[in-house]
Design an enzyme around this catalytic site. Sequence first.
Site, PDB file in Angstrom:
ATOM      1  N   LYS A  83      11.458   5.243   4.018  1.00 15.58           N
ATOM      2  CA  LYS A  83       9.394   4.664   3.646  1.00 15.58           C
ATOM      3  C   LYS A  83       9.001   4.139   5.035  1.00 15.58           C
ATOM      4  CE  LYS A  83       6.592   1.333   0.243  1.00 15.58           C
ATOM      5  NZ  LYS A  83       7.452   0.045  -0.196  1.00 15.58           N
ATOM      6  N   SER A 159       4.665   1.010  -3.943  1.00 14.79           N
ATOM      7  CA  SER A 159       4.452   1.484  -2.918  1.00 14.79           C
ATOM      8  C   SER A 159       5.706   2.338  -2.521  1.00 14.79           C
ATOM      9  CB  SER A 159       3.801   0.040  -1.862  1.00 14.79           C
ATOM     10  OG  SER A 159       5.159  -0.532  -1.320  1.00 14.79           O
ATOM     11  N   SER A 183       8.099  -1.634  -6.658  1.00 17.16           N
ATOM     12  CA  SER A 183       7.837  -1.072  -5.623  1.00 17.16           C
ATOM     13  C   SER A 183       8.276   0.413  -5.750  1.00 17.16           C
ATOM     14  CB  SER A 183       7.235  -0.723  -4.167  1.00 17.16           C
ATOM     15  OG  SER A 183       5.548  -1.997  -3.984  1.00 17.16           O
TER      16      SER A 183
END
Length: 472
Positions: A83, A159, A183
């Site tokens: 990420k 996210s 997330s």
Amino acid sequence: MTGRTHLALMTATELLDRFRAREVSPVDATEAALERIEALDDRVNAFCLVDRDVALADARASEERWSRGEPKGVLDGVPVSIKDLLLTKGWPTLRGSRLTPAGQGWSEDAPSVARLREHGAVLLGKTTTPELGWKGVTDSSLHGVTRNPWSTGCTAGGSSGGSAAAVALGMGPLSVGTDGGGSVRIPAGFCGIFALKPTYGRIPLYPASPFGTLAHAGPMTRTVEDAALMMDVLTLPDSRDWSALPPPHESHLTGLDSGVAGLRIAFSPTLGYVKVDPQVEARVRAAVGVLADLGAVVDEVDPGFDDPVDAFHVLWFAGAAKSVEQFPKESWSELDPGLREVCEQGRRMTALEYLEATAVRMRLGVLMGRFHEAYDVLVTPSLPIPAFTAGLEVPEGSSSPRWTSWTPFTYPFNLTQQPAASVPCGLTAEGLPVGLHIVATRHADALVLRVCKAYQDTRAGADELPPLGSDR
């Protein structure tokens, strides 16, 4: 399903078995993942950076080690994505923001990235995130909208939405996400994969998050076994995180197949205050019935707390305000409009409000500690709704502008720092995934994995793959 698709959809555990047997090479696995990215990523926007040359060079080095029978570590040759909130040496970590200067040295790995390299994982690239990871969907002015592989008109969640979409589509079997309010679990629930938010401190973090001790890192995979294998690497110590826990004494694979017979499970379909979509509740209720059939002792009971969203907002919005201080004040007008709004709220909060929110958090932690004296795990839906329209922070018609209005099952357990995971438990009539949320007391990460594995095993052969790119 073609041979290349089959290879791309292999789990890390399967790939490692094939590497040992000399049936598949790390180069084969990496090329298959890269082909999936090339073929499908323009439909979902999972990656913001792909480095084919570096990935293949690392895969060739791994192939050479396997040919000598000397793998570098437990993930040698397995393709992994990162990420774009986690520092990665040699690649920019822009955090989804136009304001992050790209021309930096980028000379350091975050702890999880460093451990993956040490164990020979092949890094494919960086996955998309909303600006500074601030919300529960994945879109930014820098990288655009990330879409759901089950229905590209819907959000992948966030996210860590890029990581979830990548894993679901076979763009590498493993990814590392972050979770400050859900997330990894939110996009796992929406995209039909597995994700674990471990106990706070179990996976070292560096640099420290501006969101403080709400922030966790976690594995995102298609199977529980892969997440357990990944945890054995990600939990290794790193001196840069002063708040990290010592690594576990045993492998996360130990006891993974011990089942749930005799475990005390509290099933709370609404936490006592959440409105849940009927299809979601039906799938989750059926999954809880499966756990009961496996021998768990199930009570339908709420843990007994009110929605802690106001306290979470104080801590989260203050963290957001802190996160943008790295940028010149005159550039703040270029921030995501929603992020700018919550930063303005965060800057108005007082120290006393912050301490009161911390006190709410402490009381919630005590309540859950006592709750787990009676119950081994708490089971809820991962999310109260299926995935909604991509590009929006909240579903159309929502009475609230903020993502926390539809994530009530996830953020409470960032406040308490408990381990929590989302495991797929079926599809709605419209073909959208539903997630089963498993929560245990602090430090009981292995128990969460064990319960998820027991349920996952009952779904073997269900053949639920996203229609996008599944060759069906």
